[in-house]
Scaffold this motif. Structure first.
Motif, PDB file in Angstrom:
ATOM      1  N   PRO A   5      84.693  38.832  99.303  1.00 23.37           N
ATOM      2  CA  PRO A   5      84.090  38.400  98.042  1.00 23.37           C
ATOM      3  C   PRO A   5      85.118  38.114  96.960  1.00 23.37           C
ATOM      4  CG  PRO A   5      82.906  40.272  98.931  1.00 23.37           C
ATOM      5  CD  PRO A   5      84.134  40.076  99.789  1.00 23.37           C
ATOM      6  N   VAL A   6      86.187  38.889  96.920  1.00 26.92           N
ATOM      7  CA  VAL A   6      87.219  38.665  95.908  1.00 26.92           C
ATOM      8  C   VAL A   6      87.927  37.340  96.157  1.00 26.92           C
ATOM      9  CG1 VAL A   6      89.395  39.532  94.980  1.00 26.92           C
ATOM     10  CG2 VAL A   6      87.534  41.124  95.472  1.00 26.92           C
ATOM     11  N   GLU A   7      88.213  37.050  97.414  1.00 25.72           N
ATOM     12  CA  GLU A   7      88.916  35.815  97.752  1.00 25.72           C
ATOM     13  C   GLU A   7      88.076  34.579  97.504  1.00 25.72           C
ATOM     14  OE1 GLU A   7      90.132  36.165 101.790  1.00 25.72           O
ATOM     15  OE2 GLU A   7      91.704  37.597 101.349  1.00 25.72           O
ATOM     16  N   ASP A   8      86.744  34.703  97.570  1.00 30.06           N
ATOM     17  CA  ASP A   8      85.949  33.498  97.421  1.00 30.06           C
ATOM     18  C   ASP A   8      85.382  33.333  96.017  1.00 30.06           C
ATOM     19  OD1 ASP A   8      83.630  35.051  97.273  1.00 30.06           O
ATOM     20  OD2 ASP A   8      82.576  33.934  98.814  1.00 30.06           O
ATOM     21  N   ASP A   9      85.937  34.049  95.046  1.00 30.24           N
ATOM     22  CA  ASP A   9      85.460  33.907  93.679  1.00 30.24           C
ATOM     23  C   ASP A   9      86.549  33.284  92.812  1.00 30.24           C
ATOM     24  OD1 ASP A   9      83.659  34.004  91.617  1.00 30.24           O
ATOM     25  OD2 ASP A   9      83.542  36.183  91.523  1.00 30.24           O
ATOM     26  N   VAL A  13      86.032  30.390  83.842  1.00 25.24           N
ATOM     27  CA  VAL A  13      86.884  29.452  83.105  1.00 25.24           C
ATOM     28  C   VAL A  13      87.743  28.635  84.070  1.00 25.24           C
ATOM     29  CG1 VAL A  13      88.767  29.293  81.425  1.00 25.24           C
ATOM     30  CG2 VAL A  13      86.843  30.847  81.017  1.00 25.24           C
ATOM     31  N   GLU A  14      88.313  29.283  85.090  1.00 21.96           N
ATOM     32  CA  GLU A  14      89.116  28.567  86.086  1.00 21.96           C
ATOM     33  C   GLU A  14      88.254  27.582  86.860  1.00 21.96           C
ATOM     34  OE1 GLU A  14      91.947  27.145  88.827  1.00 21.96           O
ATOM     35  OE2 GLU A  14      92.111  27.972  86.812  1.00 21.96           O
ATOM     36  N   ARG A  71      79.550  39.674  79.131  1.00 24.17           N
ATOM     37  CA  ARG A  71      80.139  38.419  79.598  1.00 24.17           C
ATOM     38  C   ARG A  71      80.081  38.382  81.121  1.00 24.17           C
ATOM     39  NH1 ARG A  71      85.601  39.569  77.812  1.00 24.17           N
ATOM     40  NH2 ARG A  71      86.121  37.951  79.284  1.00 24.17           N
ATOM     41  N   ASN A  72      79.953  37.212  81.650  1.00 21.01           N
ATOM     42  CA  ASN A  72      79.992  37.009  83.091  1.00 21.01           C
ATOM     43  C   ASN A  72      81.248  36.195  83.384  1.00 21.01           C
ATOM     44  OD1 ASN A  72      79.562  36.377  85.790  1.00 21.01           O
ATOM     45  ND2 ASN A  72      78.265  34.650  85.278  1.00 21.01           N
ATOM     46  N   THR A  73      82.159  36.749  84.138  1.00 18.25           N
ATOM     47  CA  THR A  73      83.397  36.026  84.444  1.00 18.25           C
ATOM     48  C   THR A  73      83.445  35.570  85.897  1.00 18.25           C
ATOM     49  OG1 THR A  73      84.550  38.080  84.939  1.00 18.25           O
ATOM     50  CG2 THR A  73      84.683  37.258  82.661  1.00 18.25           C
ATOM     51  N   SER A  74      82.371  35.731  86.635  1.00 18.24           N
ATOM     52  CA  SER A  74      82.340  35.379  88.053  1.00 18.24           C
ATOM     53  C   SER A  74      81.695  34.017  88.272  1.00 18.24           C
ATOM     54  CB  SER A  74      81.558  36.436  88.845  1.00 18.24           C
ATOM     55  OG  SER A  74      81.271  35.969  90.149  1.00 18.24           O
ATOM     56  N   ALA A  75      82.470  33.068  88.786  1.00 20.90           N
ATOM     57  CA  ALA A  75      81.905  31.760  89.121  1.00 20.90           C
ATOM     58  C   ALA A  75      80.877  31.898  90.244  1.00 20.90           C
ATOM     59  CB  ALA A  75      83.013  30.795  89.523  1.00 20.90           C
ATOM     60  N   ARG A  76      81.114  32.803  91.178  1.00 19.62           N
ATOM     61  CA  ARG A  76      80.157  33.024  92.272  1.00 19.62           C
ATOM     62  C   ARG A  76      78.803  33.454  91.719  1.00 19.62           C
ATOM     63  NH1 ARG A  76      80.679  37.940  94.381  1.00 19.62           N
ATOM     64  NH2 ARG A  76      82.898  37.657  94.673  1.00 19.62           N
ATOM     65  N   PRO A 127      76.036  26.895 100.307  1.00 16.41           N
ATOM     66  CA  PRO A 127      76.296  28.246  99.794  1.00 16.41           C
ATOM     67  C   PRO A 127      77.597  28.313  98.993  1.00 16.41           C
ATOM     68  CG  PRO A 127      76.839  28.133 102.113  1.00 16.41           C
ATOM     69  CD  PRO A 127      76.199  26.803 101.754  1.00 16.41           C
ATOM     70  N   TRP A 128      77.668  29.332  98.143  1.00 21.82           N
ATOM     71  CA  TRP A 128      78.878  29.525  97.339  1.00 21.82           C
ATOM     72  C   TRP A 128      80.126  29.564  98.203  1.00 21.82           C
ATOM     73  CZ3 TRP A 128      81.243  28.711  93.099  1.00 21.82           C
ATOM     74  CH2 TRP A 128      82.487  29.309  92.889  1.00 21.82           C
ATOM     75  N   SER A 129      80.069  30.190  99.353  1.00 27.46           N
ATOM     76  CA  SER A 129      81.282  30.298 100.196  1.00 27.46           C
ATOM     77  C   SER A 129      81.833  28.910 100.506  1.00 27.46           C
ATOM     78  CB  SER A 129      80.991  31.063 101.479  1.00 27.46           C
ATOM     79  OG  SER A 129      79.961  30.429 102.213  1.00 27.46           O
ATOM     80  N   ARG A 130      80.960  27.939 100.728  1.00 24.01           N
ATOM     81  CA  ARG A 130      81.426  26.568 101.000  1.00 24.01           C
ATOM     82  C   ARG A 130      81.932  25.894  99.729  1.00 24.01           C
ATOM     83  NH1 ARG A 130      84.292  23.256 103.772  1.00 24.01           N
ATOM     84  NH2 ARG A 130      83.468  21.155 103.891  1.00 24.01           N
ATOM     85  N   ILE A 131      81.243  26.090  98.625  1.00 22.18           N
ATOM     86  CA  ILE A 131      81.682  25.509  97.350  1.00 22.18           C
ATOM     87  C   ILE A 131      83.081  26.036  97.001  1.00 22.18           C
ATOM     88  CG2 ILE A 131      81.195  25.412  94.867  1.00 22.18           C
ATOM     89  CD1 ILE A 131      79.316  23.675  96.633  1.00 22.18           C
ATOM     90  N   ALA A 132      83.278  27.344  97.162  1.00 25.01           N
ATOM     91  CA  ALA A 132      84.588  27.937  96.861  1.00 25.01           C
ATOM     92  C   ALA A 132      85.663  27.394  97.794  1.00 25.01           C
ATOM     93  CB  ALA A 132      84.505  29.462  96.983  1.00 25.01           C
ATOM     94  N   GLU A 133      85.322  27.243  99.059  1.00 22.30           N
ATOM     95  CA  GLU A 133      86.279  26.692 100.021  1.00 22.30           C
ATOM     96  C   GLU A 133      86.693  25.280  99.620  1.00 22.30           C
ATOM     97  OE1 GLU A 133      86.622  26.318 104.863  1.00 22.30           O
ATOM     98  OE2 GLU A 133      84.630  26.256 103.960  1.00 22.30           O
ATOM     99  N   LEU A 134      85.720  24.458  99.247  1.00 20.35           N
ATOM    100  CA  LEU A 134      86.016  23.086  98.816  1.00 20.35           C
ATOM    101  C   LEU A 134      86.845  23.085  97.523  1.00 20.35           C
ATOM    102  CD1 LEU A 134      82.512  21.546  99.494  1.00 20.35           C
ATOM    103  CD2 LEU A 134      84.631  20.957 100.717  1.00 20.35           C
ATOM    104  N   ALA A 135      86.536  23.992  96.611  1.00 21.17           N
ATOM    105  CA  ALA A 135      87.265  24.046  95.332  1.00 21.17           C
ATOM    106  C   ALA A 135      88.721  24.465  95.540  1.00 21.17           C
ATOM    107  CB  ALA A 135      86.568  25.012  94.375  1.00 21.17           C
ATOM    108  N   ARG A 136      88.980  25.227  96.573  1.00 23.14           N
ATOM    109  CA  ARG A 136      90.368  25.658  96.845  1.00 23.14           C
ATOM    110  C   ARG A 136      91.169  24.615  97.618  1.00 23.14           C
ATOM    111  NH1 ARG A 136      90.905  30.492  94.853  1.00 23.14           N
ATOM    112  NH2 ARG A 136      89.318  32.069  95.098  1.00 23.14           N
ATOM    113  N   ALA A 137      90.492  23.670  98.227  1.00 22.56           N
ATOM    114  CA  ALA A 137      91.189  22.672  99.067  1.00 22.56           C
ATOM    115  C   ALA A 137      92.046  21.727  98.242  1.00 22.56           C
ATOM    116  CB  ALA A 137      90.165  21.875  99.861  1.00 22.56           C
TER     117      ALA A 137
END
Length: 137
Positions: A5-9, A13-14, A71-76, A127-137
């Motif tokens: 979960p930490v790696e995929d968040d 702001v980022e 405040r919510n700082t989690s994009a996930r 799912p968020w896991s895919r969105i995060a993967e694409l955002a890191r690519a």
């Protein structure tokens, strides 16, 4: 592939910074928004503008109807609470998800007659896991 979960968040702001760099208008998400527009409260000119502002604003206590205690700082977390179907599709398309996957998600959402169920249905396809993967690519 992201695993924990930490790696995929991202911080909200980022993630907003990453979204700001993407195309504002894309064919599949624009067509979906024309077919099933948000009925009220649209102040944005694109889903990019909408989502950049939405993710950035989470790192505050908000205001008015969008006030929050903490405040919510989690994009996930923000993504998983999002109730804007066109925004979910735009993020996937803009981040480079396979066209067939975005089309299948859009078709499923169009077929869902209960508008309140569309965001969760879309997150099953995107799912968020895919969105995060694409955002890191």
């Amino acid at each position: 592939m992201l695993t924990s979960p930490v790696e995929d968040d991202f911080s909200t702001v980022e993630f907003a910074r990453r979204l700001r760099a993407l195309a504002a208008h894309l064919p599949l998400s624009d067509a979906f928004e024309r077919d099933l527009p948000q009925l009220r409260g649209t102040w944005w000119t694109s889903q990019r503008e909408h989502m950049v502002r939405w993710f950035e604003s989470q790192d505050s206590h908000g205001s008015g109807a969008y006030s929050r205690r903490a405040r919510n700082t989690s994009a996930r977390t923000t993504y998983n609470r999002l109730l804007a179907p066109a925004a979910i599709l735009w993020m996937a398309e803009a981040l480079g998800e396979d066209r067939a996957v975005v089309e299948a998600a859009a078709d499923a959402a169009r077929a869902e007659t209960n508008a309140r169920k569309r965001p969760a249905l879309l997150r099953r396809h995107l799912p968020w896991s895919r969105i995060a993967e694409l955002a890191r690519a």
